[in-house]
Write an enzyme that holds these catalytic residues in place. Sequence first.
Site, PDB file in Angstrom:
ATOM      1  N   HIS A  50       0.825  -1.210   0.000  1.00  0.00           N
ATOM      2  CA  HIS A  50       0.000   0.000   0.000  1.00  0.00           C
ATOM      3  C   HIS A  50       0.861   1.263   0.000  1.00  0.00           C
ATOM      4  CE1 HIS A  50      -3.671   2.339   1.154  1.00  0.00           C
ATOM      5  NE2 HIS A  50      -2.771   3.095   1.751  1.00  0.00           N
ATOM      6  N   GLU A  51       1.873   1.287   0.853  1.00  0.00           N
ATOM      7  CA  GLU A  51       2.722   2.486   0.949  1.00  0.00           C
ATOM      8  C   GLU A  51       3.570   2.667  -0.307  1.00  0.00           C
ATOM      9  OE1 GLU A  51       2.320   4.727   3.244  1.00  0.00           O
ATOM     10  OE2 GLU A  51       0.796   3.454   4.126  1.00  0.00           O
TER      11      GLU A  51
ATOM     12  N   HIS B 124       1.472   4.213  -2.976  1.00  0.00           N
ATOM     13  CA  HIS B 124       1.351   5.671  -2.839  1.00  0.00           C
ATOM     14  C   HIS B 124       2.521   6.371  -3.532  1.00  0.00           C
ATOM     15  CE1 HIS B 124      -2.170   6.471  -0.458  1.00  0.00           C
ATOM     16  NE2 HIS B 124      -1.776   5.749   0.573  1.00  0.00           N
TER      17      HIS B 124
ATOM     18  N   GLU C 291      -6.526   6.867  -1.793  1.00  0.00           N
ATOM     19  CA  GLU C 291      -6.533   5.673  -0.951  1.00  0.00           C
ATOM     20  C   GLU C 291      -6.976   4.433  -1.723  1.00  0.00           C
ATOM     21  OE1 GLU C 291      -5.613   4.967   2.398  1.00  0.00           O
ATOM     22  OE2 GLU C 291      -4.484   6.709   1.779  1.00  0.00           O
TER      23      GLU C 291
END
Length: 269
Positions: free
Chosen positions: A138-139, A142, A201
């Site tokens: 997830h990070e 981003h 997100e």
Amino acid sequence: MTVKVLTTLAVMGLLAIGCTRNAITGRRQFSLISDAEINSMSDAQYRQFLTSNKILTTQGNRDVAMVNSVAQKLIAAIQTYYTEQGLANELNNFKWEVNLVQDNQVNAWCMPGGKIVVYTGILPVTKNEEGLAVVMGHEIAHALAKHGKERMSQGLFQQMGGQALSIALMNKPAETRNLFMGAYGLGSNVGFVLPFSRKNELEADVLGLRFSALAGYNPQEAISFWQRMGALGGEKPAELLSTHPADERRIAELKQAMPEILAKYYKKS
């Protein structure tokens, strides 16, 4: 024309000029900062972060070994995926590094250029490699989707009138660095953290699950992980929740995306 009309036209012109298309998401983003500028600033802040925090070493530390193992699998999967999509050049400026920091914050992040930090405080919540892959995927997503650059550009526009990064650093160096730290959520010493949009997100959720699935991790672990994150909010709000809302809507969206991710990206080892 009135001053108000001229101001509106100027703002619209700046927004139009500042829009670029992201290679991996296909979405147009507001950007007042070049990749070279943000990577340079990122590297400087990252080096400073390493000198002021306790970085755990690999000697006999199973958590460090796990973090490094998950990172390497994710990076390999991402490189393969980008190559297959004809986007290998997009990773040229990524000089991957990963560190585990001794800190009770329930947090993790990935800066531009692939600088990944995991805090020990999040490991009891991730529980296993698959949970950790959810967080790290997830990070990293981003960073690849350039969400931090996008929201720092928004901050520059809102707080400094859309000044170029070089000018903002020259005129207000402390404020600009704080804006950068806030955009990337670097540590509890930051007085604010700019929120990611719901669209950001969802992009990070879906991309991150693709990457973790391609790396051989079961993406369905994401549901359990975000449920655990949401449960933390009732007692002591986790730092990660300030920018990563673990709510019913997120879990519903993950469940909706799961069949495609399982079918297209997850290959059981």
